[in-house]
Design an enzyme around this catalytic site. Sequence first.
Site, PDB file in Angstrom:
ATOM      1  N   LYS A  57       1.746   2.177  -5.150  1.00 56.37           N
ATOM      2  CA  LYS A  57       2.392   1.672  -6.372  1.00 56.37           C
ATOM      3  C   LYS A  57       1.583   2.006  -7.616  1.00 56.37           C
ATOM      4  CE  LYS A  57       3.846  -2.518  -4.137  1.00 56.37           C
ATOM      5  NZ  LYS A  57       2.673  -2.517  -3.267  1.00 56.37           N
ATOM      6  N   GLY A  74      -4.142  -4.950  -4.618  1.00 59.90           N
ATOM      7  CA  GLY A  74      -5.167  -4.031  -5.111  1.00 59.90           C
ATOM      8  C   GLY A  74      -4.502  -2.764  -5.601  1.00 59.90           C
ATOM      9  N   HIS A  75      -4.591  -2.523  -6.902  1.00 58.06           N
ATOM     10  CA  HIS A  75      -3.987  -1.312  -7.456  1.00 58.06           C
ATOM     11  C   HIS A  75      -5.085  -0.468  -8.086  1.00 58.06           C
ATOM     12  CE1 HIS A  75       0.217  -3.335  -8.038  1.00 58.06           C
ATOM     13  NE2 HIS A  75      -0.129  -3.167  -6.785  1.00 58.06           N
ATOM     14  N   ASP A 101       0.815  -1.227   0.000  1.00 59.00           N
ATOM     15  CA  ASP A 101       0.000   0.000   0.000  1.00 59.00           C
ATOM     16  C   ASP A 101       0.844   1.271   0.000  1.00 59.00           C
ATOM     17  OD1 ASP A 101      -2.250  -1.712   0.297  1.00 59.00           O
ATOM     18  OD2 ASP A 101      -1.863  -1.785   2.447  1.00 59.00           O
ATOM     19  N   GLN A 103       2.363  -6.179  -2.860  1.00 60.48           N
ATOM     20  CA  GLN A 103       2.702  -6.171  -1.427  1.00 60.48           C
ATOM     21  C   GLN A 103       4.018  -5.397  -1.187  1.00 60.48           C
ATOM     22  OE1 GLN A 103       1.874  -9.734  -2.616  1.00 60.48           O
ATOM     23  NE2 GLN A 103      -0.176  -8.953  -2.480  1.00 60.48           N
TER      24      GLN A 103
HETATM   25  P1  IMP Z   1      -2.374 -12.902   2.371  1.00 60.43           P
HETATM   26  O1  IMP Z   1      -1.448 -12.395   1.318  1.00 60.43           O
HETATM   27  O2  IMP Z   1      -3.830 -12.735   2.005  1.00 60.43           O
HETATM   28  O3  IMP Z   1      -2.055 -14.298   2.820  1.00 60.43           O
HETATM   29  O4  IMP Z   1      -2.184 -11.977   3.676  1.00 60.43           O
HETATM   30  C1  IMP Z   1      -1.004 -12.015   4.461  1.00 60.43           C
HETATM   31  C2  IMP Z   1      -0.632 -10.623   4.955  1.00 60.43           C
HETATM   32  O5  IMP Z   1      -0.284  -9.806   3.850  1.00 60.43           O
HETATM   33  C3  IMP Z   1      -1.754  -9.882   5.684  1.00 60.43           C
HETATM   34  O6  IMP Z   1      -1.192  -9.078   6.693  1.00 60.43           O
HETATM   35  C4  IMP Z   1      -2.344  -8.992   4.602  1.00 60.43           C
HETATM   36  O7  IMP Z   1      -2.987  -7.856   5.152  1.00 60.43           O
HETATM   37  C5  IMP Z   1      -1.087  -8.626   3.859  1.00 60.43           C
HETATM   38  N1  IMP Z   1      -1.333  -8.261   2.447  1.00 60.43           N
HETATM   39  C6  IMP Z   1      -1.580  -9.088   1.417  1.00 60.43           C
HETATM   40  N2  IMP Z   1      -1.725  -8.403   0.271  1.00 60.43           N
HETATM   41  C7  IMP Z   1      -1.546  -7.107   0.583  1.00 60.43           C
HETATM   42  C8  IMP Z   1      -1.532  -5.901  -0.198  1.00 60.43           C
HETATM   43  O8  IMP Z   1      -1.699  -5.893  -1.423  1.00 60.43           O
HETATM   44  N3  IMP Z   1      -1.287  -4.749   0.503  1.00 60.43           N
HETATM   45  C9  IMP Z   1      -1.045  -4.747   1.840  1.00 60.43           C
HETATM   46  N4  IMP Z   1      -1.040  -5.838   2.591  1.00 60.43           N
HETATM   47  C10 IMP Z   1      -1.292  -7.008   1.978  1.00 60.43           C
END
Ligand code: IMP
Length: 429
Positions: free
Chosen positions: A16, A40-41, A13, A223
């Site tokens: 990007k 999410g972009h 977040d 991420q």
């Molecule tokens: P997962 O990727 O759904 O398994 O989540 C694992 C961790 O990564 C959690 O803390 C999510 O909030 C974080 N996370 C996953 N994708 C994103 C993203 O695109 N932005 C911010 N945090 C993310």
Amino acid sequence: MANVVVVGSQWGDEGKGKVVDWLAARADVVVRFQGGHNAGHTLVVDGVSYKLSLLPSGVVRGTLSIIGNGVVINPWALMEEIDRIGAQGVTITPEVLRIAENACLILPLHSTLDQAREVAAGKGKIGTTGRGIGPAYEDKVGRRAIRVCDLADDATLEMKVDRLLAHHNALLRGLGAEELNGDDLLAELRALAPKLLPYAEPVWLTLDTAYRAGKRILFEGAQGAMLDVDHGTYPFVTSSNTVAGMAAAGSGMGPGRVGYVLGITKAYTTRVGSGPFPTELNDAVGDRIGERGREFGTVTGRKRRCGWFDAVLVRQAVKTGGIDGIALTKLDVLDGMDELKVCIGYELDGTVIEHLPAAVAQQERCVPVYETLEGWQDSTEGARSWAQLPATAVKYVRRIEELIGAPVSLLSTSPEREDTILVHDPFTG
Ligand code: IMP
């Protein structure tokens, strides 16, 4: 000609979307190489806002877009996204979108398991997006995943569904949940095959051809470094490598071809989900940053945790990810504050250290050592040159560069594309 990898240098977040769009407009190929529809972009192109999760950001402009083998693909979510973007007037065809035939699929059983585990973990939950990312990567490294290419061969598909369910039904039995029927899953996958397969190909070959033809390739990371499964705040991480090194393995290119590493860095810190966050502000200042920065998740709508800029973390991301320069975003969110704090080290059990230790228990005991900098009252929003920034804002940026050991290549001063100060063009140097 240099290629560029864009990665997050904090917990995701970092903003990007805007930077990727700016670079995608000048790239010939855009490649996603890890993660899935947990990302999410938001792209704003010609005043229209597009929300992308799995599709590479090039698709909106019709740039060749590739979903690499390092991505885990929920094909139903992908088809929904294609339809949604289609309804906005952007038609996605195999001319524009190519999917690695060796990428692994996220199935409904993965998100069910992800969510069931989070509930069972109670307070110890990771705070995942619930999209099944972790379980899908587990099946990948467990060598039982269903891959895109399996959809083309019914006998293999049947055998692989059987093998996969033997594993998952044992888990479901253990959880006291209802077991899954292989015929239902097979029917769903068979129905999907004709929709997904036209996009499938050996993308490593397409990328090699593009590279040899001197095309500009943009690798779009999702991420951030602190969510990397190896280098992040494990186990409170996602299940893929988010560092730039993954761009090579996750797309099928050699590391020497990846090019310039641009780390997107927010002028303060945020995190979604659970896990250590040394500079977190549980007070009015944190609330103010969250409100001004509109810090709510694009995928899950969750409120993001907010805190001061942590130079220790970003310095670590610069080193583990080989970040050549950063794009600093959302500086304007800090406008109007009397003073700003920047974390320059941690005190751990009476000793000052300059990196985040690997053990979560130690991470949780890290107390930030702050340096206080003067704030600025004038607005930085929309600035397009250094001269338009208050002197104390420039000082803040310069101090960040010094502390993290990487230069600012690009400074973004609002969501608008033109509100950018370019110091160094990542593509052309
Ligand atoms: P997962 O990727 O759904 O398994 O989540 C694992 C961790 O990564 C959690 O803390 C999510 O909030 C974080 N996370 C996953 N994708 C994103 C993203 O695109 N932005 C911010 N945090 C993310």
